[in-house]
Design a protein around this motif. Structure first.
Motif, PDB file in Angstrom:
ATOM      1  N   UNK A  34       3.925  -3.745   4.449  1.00  0.00           N
ATOM      2  CA  UNK A  34       4.157  -2.495   5.176  1.00  0.00           C
ATOM      3  C   UNK A  34       4.029  -2.711   6.683  1.00  0.00           C
ATOM      4  N   UNK A  94       4.523  -2.402  -0.841  1.00  0.00           N
ATOM      5  CA  UNK A  94       3.435  -1.616  -1.426  1.00  0.00           C
ATOM      6  C   UNK A  94       2.098  -2.365  -1.341  1.00  0.00           C
ATOM      7  N   UNK A  95       2.074  -3.530  -0.688  1.00  0.00           N
ATOM      8  CA  UNK A  95       0.805  -4.214  -0.433  1.00  0.00           C
ATOM      9  C   UNK A  95       0.386  -5.190  -1.507  1.00  0.00           C
ATOM     10  N   UNK A  96       1.316  -5.516  -2.391  1.00  0.00           N
ATOM     11  CA  UNK A  96       0.978  -6.471  -3.439  1.00  0.00           C
ATOM     12  C   UNK A  96       1.696  -7.799  -3.196  1.00  0.00           C
ATOM     13  N   UNK A 149      -6.683  -7.760  -3.039  1.00  0.00           N
ATOM     14  CA  UNK A 149      -6.186  -6.531  -3.639  1.00  0.00           C
ATOM     15  C   UNK A 149      -4.719  -6.738  -3.978  1.00  0.00           C
ATOM     16  N   UNK A 150      -4.338  -6.362  -5.150  1.00  0.00           N
ATOM     17  CA  UNK A 150      -2.912  -6.294  -5.415  1.00  0.00           C
ATOM     18  C   UNK A 150      -2.369  -7.359  -6.328  1.00  0.00           C
TER      19      UNK A 150
END
Lengths: 318, 318
Positions: free
Chosen positions: A259, A129-131, A140-141
């Motif tokens: 991802x 989920x990009x974290x 970010x994240x």
């Protein structure tokens, strides 16, 4: 009442890279089963072998063991405390001279492994989920305040000394009952437990305990059903998820795949399915972790339930 | 910071049975968009058209409208109450003479639709997992006490009178910003909001509000970020999920498909993916429902936020 079983690749049916990942996962985590989530994810492209490869170094450390110990302790629900199910179990013919020792031993193994699997699913879920799933902290994240709070940096205090690999002494062999091949009574009991949780299928833990269906029926009815999905239970599950995210963000290196990395081993459709599967199991495993700890709590007391049953021996790492 | 967008079939890209289902879904629910969940589910076999066909009769009733009204009211978080974001919005050039009316109108539309979509995802999720999505109450899978509690049977009091179909007067047209085609600033804002929720991608609601990125930035920072994923927020989300399950179980007919019915339109692998996708979005939509109600609450007060902005006209059904 039966229903189609949930698609998954059982351990006995795995081959090639997947079988190798399953074997190494069990050895690294020092547990006697491969989690439902991994078996269900296994039908989607090359995700499991690649994601396991990413996770393995962090999961082979004493820092991981310490994080799992914290999660296990946080899974203990003391209010309300569980009742003592032993009188009802004895009436069903289950006591120290019959199957109770085997049930206890199975619970010890499940309780040892569930917290590790919660950390694994969380690393994989946050990563796709990009974290942060550890290591570098992307702009970010990463939410503030999710580090360990010890030492001088976000990863300070994480013990990277190696864990011994392989099956710990005294670890039982676990057999997972196949709901599709089980009697109507056993399949119905597993469906009842699944539905009480609003889950999509029976957890490995319950498939193991279904080897003793009379015991599982008593344990579910007396120990679990009164609390499952209550506010206190859901509050505990939320706390476990928070704790797992915090510990994963403090891993010294990423244990999940982004991802983009998943896209290298999965089609777009498979990547969507993997994302959803990870999100579903990230909510599922805290429930099961609470359940198995609560069953041990009822049978053997809070102290036993919250402690690791198979702590690695002390030694001189490296 | 960009990332691969989440695989889905956008409304403009749908054709055949899927386009027909999208169109009828919008008309039956009287809403100006198709939910993210349906767009994401659309990549998996024939699920969406078949599941929508199962849901349509129940979702065309006044009973459904009443259940959605209950959910909307339950999404209001009064403690803590939101701050008034209008001073900061005005400083960013957003006020009554500029874009504020359009933002308000978009929120009205989103708040009208989100509770209906929560009921839809819940019916689909419970159905595929073998529990009641209305109508017959199977022995396994229905928990006591989840009926409406009114009348003499579990479905008594559910108003099956038809809703008018089609776009209500005054309903705005919504445009969803494509994160993959948006500026880095807008894509970054959407990623920041997604991550604050621990979600897998941006909700339709935020893609709509991203048409006014300066406003969305203020609204997220001042109104949402302070509460998202707090204990009070998660408690509210849990209550919405509970309420949705109870209302779905009291539907007069099944609005979801069983796993057997899904197996008729999906491969095993697609069925697994659909199950996971439904579980993920059943947790996602309560969050978004709370968020959009809270934004309307901040801008227009609690009473406006909790009320349906597009109530169907009274009339003489049939």
């Amino acid at each position: 009442v039966t229903r189609p079983t949930f698609p998954q690749i059982e351990e006995a049916d795995a081959d090639g890279d997947l079988a190798a990942a399953y074997t190494e996962m069990r050895a690294t985590l020092r547990v006697p089963w491969v989690m439902f989530a991994a078996r269900a994810l296994a039908v989607f492209g090359g995700f499991v072998p690649a994601a396991w490869q990413s996770a393995q170094p962090v999961f082979a450390t004493r820092g991981l063991e310490a994080a799992a110990d914290e999660i296990r302790a946080a899974a203990l629900m003391s209010d309300p405390a569980p009742p003592d199910p032993r009188p009802s179990l004895a009436r069903a013919g289950i006591y120290e001279d019959t199957s109770l020792p085997a049930i206890r031993s199975a619970l010890d193994a499940l309780n040892y492994g569930n917290p590790k699997y919660l950390l694994l699913i969380t690393a994989w879920c946050e990563g796709i989920q990009g974290r942060s799933s550890g290591g570098t902290h992307p702009t970010v994240g990463t939410r503030p305040g999710t580090g360990t709070g010890t030492g001088t940096g976000p990863h300070a205090g994480f013990d990277t000394a190696p864990l011994p690999s392989g099956t710990p002494a005294g670890m039982p062999v676990l057999h997972l009952v196949d709901p599709a091949a089980a009697s109507e009574t056993v399949a119905g009991l597993l469906a009842e437990i699944t539905d009480a949780h609003f889950h999509h299928g029976p957890a490995s833990d319950f498939r193991v305990l279904a080897n003793w269906p009379d015991a599982l029926s008593v344990l579910h009815r007396e120990v679990l059903a009164p609390v499952v999905r209550t506010e206190a239970y859901d509050r505990t599950a939320r706390a476990l998820l928070d704790l797992a995210r915090a510990r994963v963000a403090a891993f010294p290196a990423p244990a999940g795949l982004s991802a983009e990395q998943v896209a290298a081993v999965c089609s777009d459709t498979e990547r969507a399915a993997v994302t959803a599967m990870l999100a579903m199991f990230q909510r599922f495993i805290p429930d099961v972790t609470i359940d198995a700890v609560r069953l041990a709590h009822a049978l053997d007391g809070a102290e036993h339930a919250a402690a690791p049953a198979f702590p690695p021996p002390n030694g001189c790492p490296d």
